[in-house]
Scaffold this motif. Structure first.
Motif, short mmCIF file in Angstrom:
data_model
loop_
_atom_site.label_atom_id
_atom_site.label_comp_id
_atom_site.label_asym_id
_atom_site.label_seq_id
_atom_site.Cartn_x
_atom_site.Cartn_y
_atom_site.Cartn_z
N GLU A 66 2.45 -45.07 33.87
CA GLU A 66 1.36 -45.53 34.59
C GLU A 66 0.78 -47.10 34.14
O GLU A 66 0.13 -47.60 34.82
N ALA A 67 1.26 -47.44 33.06
CA ALA A 67 0.96 -48.73 32.59
C ALA A 67 1.63 -49.69 33.50
O ALA A 67 0.91 -50.96 33.67
N THR A 68 2.86 -49.60 34.02
CA THR A 68 3.42 -50.21 34.99
C THR A 68 2.67 -50.39 36.20
O THR A 68 2.45 -51.43 36.90
N ILE A 69 2.28 -49.38 36.56
CA ILE A 69 1.76 -49.19 37.85
C ILE A 69 -0.01 -49.93 37.66
O ILE A 69 -0.34 -50.79 38.60
N ASP A 70 -0.67 -49.95 36.41
CA ASP A 70 -1.76 -50.49 36.19
C ASP A 70 -1.36 -51.95 36.21
O ASP A 70 -2.23 -52.73 36.79
N ALA A 71 -0.32 -52.57 35.65
CA ALA A 71 -0.12 -53.95 35.97
C ALA A 71 0.13 -54.35 37.45
O ALA A 71 -0.40 -55.39 37.80
N GLY A 72 0.79 -53.49 38.24
CA GLY A 72 0.85 -53.66 39.84
C GLY A 72 -0.39 -53.69 40.17
O GLY A 72 -0.68 -54.90 41.13
N VAL A 73 -1.19 -52.97 40.05
CA VAL A 73 -2.66 -52.92 40.63
C VAL A 73 -3.25 -54.21 40.24
O VAL A 73 -3.92 -54.79 40.94
N ALA A 74 -3.30 -54.59 38.96
CA ALA A 74 -3.97 -55.84 38.44
C ALA A 74 -3.38 -56.92 39.16
O ALA A 74 -4.35 -57.95 39.40
N GLU A 75 -2.27 -57.07 39.46
CA GLU A 75 -1.62 -58.20 40.33
C GLU A 75 -2.10 -58.26 41.51
O GLU A 75 -2.67 -59.42 41.99
#
Length: 285
Positions: A66-75
């Motif tokens: 989920e943290a990796t996806i969170d980073a993608g959404v943030a980008e």
């Protein structure tokens, strides 16, 4: 942490938007029929490849957090001035934050699988780097450059003081002043040059052969350091050049480019290995 669910293999609004922007810098609804067909073909092809990649044995070993996806959404969100703009844009394109996360999870997992496939490649060695450097010696040659200043007086027969004879008289006077005191060049450029470089004392900076107008280029590369050119003419008007420094050409030392070479070899090997794996995967029955 459990892996986020993947989206179904339906047409992807996210990929359609992504490729419409990448190919045509347009939203999907603004595409012509031909452009939309091209985008749809690419999306369909990518979806087919993704399906095979995510069904592969290698994909079963990859987990997306989920943290990796969170980073993608943030980008993605960082491309918008406000969170409200981000949410409104998603809605306008038929996406929600949940569906965006699903699509990003899919993208991220495919990339992770490809990275995992190439993880076992042998490390790039110092010898690999040295061999590449020798075999591609021409890539590591720098041309001779010359740091030059110039003064420009434009020719404009409709502008008082800039008709050909007046412009020539002005540039001749400026050159005479600079000839008497070479240190006056920057000051004369600041006072008289009709080029934006006047604010930097006429400094054009280090230039290689072929960057200036032919008459200027030919003169510059015969000048000595500190030498003042004759009055030269280009389509812009009359010029005076001063050569401030000569930067000889030559081969860039290996120490300065070895990290770049290492990264290039590694990237090429990884890409080739991934392409070969995909080709084999796509031809499996």
């Amino acid at each position: 942490m459990s892996e986020p669910p993947a989206v179904a293999h339906a047409p992807s609004r996210y990929l359609t938007i992504k490729h419409a922007q990448a190919l045509f810098e347009m939203a999907p609804e603004s595409l012509s029929a031909e452009q939309r067909q091209r985008v749809d073909e690419i999306v369909a092809r990518q979806r087919a490849i993704e399906q095979r990649v995510l069904a592969s044995p290698e994909a079963q070993q990859v987990r997306v957090t989920e943290a990796t996806i969170d980073a993608g959404v943030a980008e993605v969100m960082s491309r918008f001035s406000t969170e409200a703009d981000f949410v409104c844009t998603l809605a306008a394109q038929g996406l929600t934050l949940a569906t965006l996360r699903e699509e990003l999870a899919r993208d991220i997992k495919v990339e992770a699988v490809l990275e995992a496939v190439s993880a076992s490649l042998p490390a790039v060695t110092r010898q690999d780097v040295e061999i590449f450097y020798r075999l591609h010696a021409d890539r590591f040659q720098t041309p001779e450059r010359r740091t030059v200043r110039h003064i420009l007086i434009t020719i404009n027969d409709t502008l008082s003081g800039n008709d050909r004879s007046a412009a020539r008289a002005r540039i001749d006077q400026i050159r005479a002043t600079c000839s008497k005191d070479p240190e006056q060049f920057a000051n004369q450029a600041l006072r008289h040059s009709e080029c934006p470089t006047a604010m930097q004392g006429g400094l054009l900076g280090p230039v290689p052969r072929g960057q200036l107008f032919p008459t200027l280029d030919a003169a510059l590369f015969t000048m000595r350091v500190g030498e003042l050119s004759a009055v030269l003419e280009s389509p812009m008007g009359f010029h005076i050049l001063r050569c401030d420094h000569i930067h000889p050409g030559g081969r860039i030392p290996l120490a300065k480019v070895q990290d770049k070479i290492h990264a290039q070899i590694q990237g090429t090997r990884r890409a080739n290995h991934q392409r070969a794996w995909l080709k084999q995967l796509l031809h499996k029955r």
